[in-house]
Scaffold this motif. Structure first.
Motif, PDB file in Angstrom:
ATOM      1  N   GLY A  11       0.649  -1.124  -0.144  1.00  0.00           N
ATOM      2  CA  GLY A  11       0.129   0.196  -0.057  1.00  0.00           C
ATOM      3  C   GLY A  11       0.501   0.952   0.004  1.00  0.00           C
ATOM      4  N   SER A  12       0.045   2.186   0.215  1.00  0.00           N
ATOM      5  CA  SER A  12       1.136   3.796   0.250  1.00  0.00           C
ATOM      6  C   SER A  12       2.392   3.152   1.260  1.00  0.00           C
ATOM      7  CB  SER A  12       0.226   4.748   0.474  1.00  0.00           C
ATOM      8  OG  SER A  12      -0.645   5.139   1.736  1.00  0.00           O
ATOM      9  N   PRO A  13       3.558   3.945   1.433  1.00  0.00           N
ATOM     10  CA  PRO A  13       4.456   3.766   2.875  1.00  0.00           C
ATOM     11  C   PRO A  13       3.814   4.201   4.072  1.00  0.00           C
ATOM     12  CG  PRO A  13       5.294   4.182   0.429  1.00  0.00           C
ATOM     13  CD  PRO A  13       3.537   4.777   0.669  1.00  0.00           C
ATOM     14  N   VAL A  14       4.058   3.343   5.400  1.00  0.00           N
ATOM     15  CA  VAL A  14       3.059   4.298   6.475  1.00  0.00           C
ATOM     16  C   VAL A  14       5.022   4.090   7.228  1.00  0.00           C
ATOM     17  CG1 VAL A  14       1.958   3.183   8.060  1.00  0.00           C
ATOM     18  CG2 VAL A  14       1.138   2.212   5.847  1.00  0.00           C
TER      19      VAL A  14
ATOM     20  N   THR B  44       8.447   1.551   5.102  1.00  0.00           N
ATOM     21  CA  THR B  44       8.489   0.881   3.597  1.00  0.00           C
ATOM     22  C   THR B  44       6.425   0.970   3.345  1.00  0.00           C
ATOM     23  OG1 THR B  44       7.920  -1.552   3.472  1.00  0.00           O
ATOM     24  CG2 THR B  44      10.450  -0.540   2.751  1.00  0.00           C
ATOM     25  N   GLY B  45       6.014   0.503   1.785  1.00  0.00           N
ATOM     26  CA  GLY B  45       4.434   0.239   1.311  1.00  0.00           C
ATOM     27  C   GLY B  45       4.294  -1.716   2.102  1.00  0.00           C
ATOM     28  N   PHE B  46       5.398  -1.891   2.071  1.00  0.00           N
ATOM     29  CA  PHE B  46       4.526  -3.460   2.275  1.00  0.00           C
ATOM     30  C   PHE B  46       4.178  -4.038   3.389  1.00  0.00           C
ATOM     31  CE2 PHE B  46       8.330  -3.992  -0.422  1.00  0.00           C
ATOM     32  CZ  PHE B  46       8.573  -4.378  -1.345  1.00  0.00           C
TER      33      PHE B  46
ATOM     34  N   CYS C 226      16.616   5.532   5.377  1.00  0.00           N
ATOM     35  CA  CYS C 226      15.276   5.539   5.303  1.00  0.00           C
ATOM     36  C   CYS C 226      14.416   5.874   4.557  1.00  0.00           C
ATOM     37  CB  CYS C 226      15.092   5.872   6.520  1.00  0.00           C
ATOM     38  SG  CYS C 226      15.375   5.418   7.995  1.00  0.00           S
ATOM     39  N   VAL C 227      15.727   6.885   3.487  1.00  0.00           N
ATOM     40  CA  VAL C 227      15.644   7.532   2.375  1.00  0.00           C
ATOM     41  C   VAL C 227      15.512   6.289   1.537  1.00  0.00           C
ATOM     42  CG1 VAL C 227      15.483   9.321   0.612  1.00  0.00           C
ATOM     43  CG2 VAL C 227      15.819   9.629   2.911  1.00  0.00           C
ATOM     44  N   GLN C 228      16.346   5.435   1.294  1.00  0.00           N
ATOM     45  CA  GLN C 228      16.293   4.733   0.740  1.00  0.00           C
ATOM     46  C   GLN C 228      15.091   3.333   0.461  1.00  0.00           C
ATOM     47  OE1 GLN C 228      19.997   2.150   0.912  1.00  0.00           O
ATOM     48  NE2 GLN C 228      19.637   0.397   1.115  1.00  0.00           N
TER      49      GLN C 228
ATOM     50  N   ASN D 166      12.442   4.624  -0.716  1.00  0.00           N
ATOM     51  CA  ASN D 166      12.246   5.069  -2.513  1.00  0.00           C
ATOM     52  C   ASN D 166      12.236   3.112  -3.203  1.00  0.00           C
ATOM     53  OD1 ASN D 166      12.306   7.802  -2.215  1.00  0.00           O
ATOM     54  ND2 ASN D 166      14.931   7.946  -2.880  1.00  0.00           N
ATOM     55  N   TYR D 167      12.429   2.116  -2.238  1.00  0.00           N
ATOM     56  CA  TYR D 167      11.815   0.707  -2.610  1.00  0.00           C
ATOM     57  C   TYR D 167      11.788   0.458  -3.660  1.00  0.00           C
ATOM     58  CZ  TYR D 167      12.708  -4.523  -2.916  1.00  0.00           C
ATOM     59  OH  TYR D 167      13.269  -5.596  -4.113  1.00  0.00           O
TER      60      TYR D 167
END
Ligand SMILES: Cc1cc2nc3c(=O)[nH]c(=O)nc-3n(C[C@H](O)[C@H](O)[C@H](O)COP(=O)(O)O)c2cc1C
Length: 390
Positions: A278-281, A284-286, A384-386, A389-390
Motif C-alpha cells: 500500500g502507500s508507505p506507512v 516501506t509500503g509492504f 530510511c530514504v533508501q 524509494n525502494y
C-alpha cells in the motif's frame, strides 16, 4: 562495536556495568536510568531485599555535561546491604569465623555446579555472582541502549504473558504495553486487569505453601526498521542474538520469537504472514496482515514489531526446601534457604527489555555506524530514504 560487561557480587560493595561503543552526543537522563532500575525491583512476589535496595545509577565515566562523549561508560550501583556483609564477605582475608557458608546446594540454583567447577568447599561465592542481583547492572546499561534506540524511533517494552498456569490469551497491543510502562505501581505487569488478579492468586498460593512459581514475559520492540541482523553468518542472525541475550538471564529456560512454539504444530498456511502493498506507512509500503514471525525472517528484522518471549522456571530457593546433601558431611539435609523472591517474572522482563535493547543497539550500530549521534542519525536517515524509494 557495542560491548558490555558487568562485575560485582550480590552482597559485595557494589555492582559495576561497562558499556563501550555508544556514539558521542547522546543525551543521558539520569532519572530515566533510575526509573528503569526501580521497575526491575517491582512486582508481586519479590523478597525482602527489594525493601532494602533502591537502586540509583552512579555514572563514573563516559558521560559529561549530560551527554555521552564516546569513551567507555561505567556505572556503579551501590549494594545497600554491604554494611551487613563487610565482615563475612571481605576483600581482605578477614576472619573465617564470620564467613556465611551455604552448606547445602539448592537444586535448580548454580550452587553445586559452580562449587564443583571452581573447587569451592561450599556455595557462598557461587551464589554471590550467579544471583540475579547482577541483572540490575544490565538494566542500567540497557537504559542507555534504550535511550540510543529512542533517537532512531525504536522503543522496547515488556508485558507479562503468564504466571504459572494463568496465561493471557489475546495479543496485547503496543498502546496497552505503553500504558503498563507508565504505571506508578507494578503488580504483575499484565495488560489485562482480571488476568493479572488471577496471576496474583497463583503467587498467593505458592506464598502460602512455601513454594515458588515461574511464567512468561514478552519483550516488544516497536519501530524497528527492516534490515537489522543478517543471514550471512550464523552468529550475526538477529533471532540467534536475541535468543542468546534473553536466555542469558537468570532463570530463563526457553526463548520464543513470535509464535515460534505454536508454529511447530501448525501448517505453513496458518503460520506465515502474507505480504501486501500500500502507500508507505513506516519504512516501506509492504504490509503484513499478522506477525507470527515476531518481526524477524531469515535472521533479519522485517519492519514489523519484534516480539521475543522469555520463559522462566520457578525460583529455586524454597521456604520449604527440597532434598539436598551437606557439602561437608555428604549427609542428606534440606537445601539451604536464604531470603528469596517467590515470583520474579515482571522483574526478569525488565532485564529482558535491557538485553533486547542492548542487542538491537549493537545491530543498529553495526548497520549505521557513527562516532557521533549526528553521524549515526545521518546514516540512519539516508537508509530510511533508501527504503522509502525502494
Ligand atoms: C529478577 C530475578 C530475581 C531472582 N531472584 C531469585 C531469588 O531471590 N532466589 C533464587 O533462588 N533465585 C532467584 N532468581 C533465579 C536465579 O538467579 C537463577 O535460577 C540461578 O542463578 C540459576 O541460574 P539458572 O536458573 O539460569 O540456571 C532470580 C532471577 C531473576 C531474573
Amino acid at each position: 562495536m557495542l560491548r558490555y560487561f558487568t562485575a560485582g557480587e550480590s552482597h559485595g560493595e557494589a555492582l559495576i556495568a561497562f558499556l563501550s561503543g555508544l556514539p558521542a552526543g547522546l543525551k543521558v537522563d539520569q532519572a530515566f536510568v533510575d526509573r528503569e532500575l526501580w521497575r526491575r525491583q517491582q512486582g508481586y512476589g519479590r523478597g525482602g531485599r527489594m525493601k532494602i535496595e533502591r537502586d540509583k545509577a552512579h555514572i563514573l565515566s563516559g558521560v559529561r555535561h549530560g551527554k555521552t562523549i564516546g569513551s567507555p561508560i561505567s556505572i556503579q550501583l551501590e549494594n545497600k546491604d554491604w554494611k551487613n556483609w563487610q565482615e563475612s564477605l571481605p576483600v581482605g582475608e578477614g576472619d573465617p569465623a564470620h564467613h556465611k557458608r551455604v552448606a547445602s546446594p539448592r537444586p535448580g540454583h548454580a550452587d553445586l555446579a559452580g562449587a564443583l567447577k571452581y573447587n569451592f568447599p561450599e556455595a557462598r561465592y557461587v551464589l554471590e555472582r550467579a544471583s540475579a542481583r547482577e541483572s540490575a547492572a544490565r538494566v542500567a546499561i540497557g537504559a542507555l541502549a534504550k535511550t540510543f534506540l529512542c533517537e532512531l524511533g525504536i522503543d522496547v517494552l515488556i508485558h507479562v504473558v503468564a504466571i504459572g498456569n494463568v496465561t493471557m490469551q489475546q495479543e496485547v497491543s503496543w498502546d496497552a504495553i505503553q500504558s503498563l510502562f507508565h504505571q506508578e505501581e507494578i503488580l504483575l505487569n499484565c495488560a489485562h486487569r482480571e488476568t493479572e488478579q488471577q496471576m496474583k492468586e497463583e503467587v498467593d498460593k505458592v506464598l502460602r505453601n512455601g513454594d515458588s512459581i515461574g511464567g512468561v514475559f514478552e519483550v516488544v520492540a516497536h519501530g524497528v526498521p527492516p534490515g537489522l541482523g543478517t543471514y550471512a553468518q550464523w552468529d550475526e542472525r538477529l533471532d540467534a542474538l536475541l535468543a542468546a541475550a534473553v536466555m542469558s538471564l537468570q532463570a530463563v529456560k526457553a526463548v520464543e520469537i513470535g509464535s515460534g512454539v505454536s508454529a511447530a504444530a501448525s501448517p505453513g498456511s496458518a503460520v506465515h504472514d502474507e505480504i501486501g502493498y500500500g502507500s508507505p506507512v513506516n519504512f516501506t509500503g509492504f504490509t503484513r496482515a499478522r506477525n507470527n514471525a515476531g518481526g524477524i525472517e531469515g535472521g533479519v528484522s522485517n519492519g514489523e514489531e519484534i516480539r521475543v518471549r522469555g520463559y522462566l522456571k520457578p525460583i529455586s530457593t524454597l521456604r520449604r526446601p527440597l532434598q539436598s546433601v551437606d557439602f561437608s558431611t555428604r549427609e542428606p539435609v534440606s537445601a539451604a534457604y536464604e531470603r528469596s523472591d517467590v515470583c520474579v517474572v515482571p522483574a526478569a522482563g525488565v532485564a529482558g527489555e535491557a538485553m533486547v535493547a542492548l542487542t538491537l543497539a549493537r545491530c543498529a550500530l553495526d548497520k549505521f555506524g557513527g562516532d557521533s549521534m549526528g553521524e549515526t542519525l545521518r546514516n540512519f536517515q539516508g537508509y530510511c530514504v533508501q527504503l522509502k524509494n525502494y
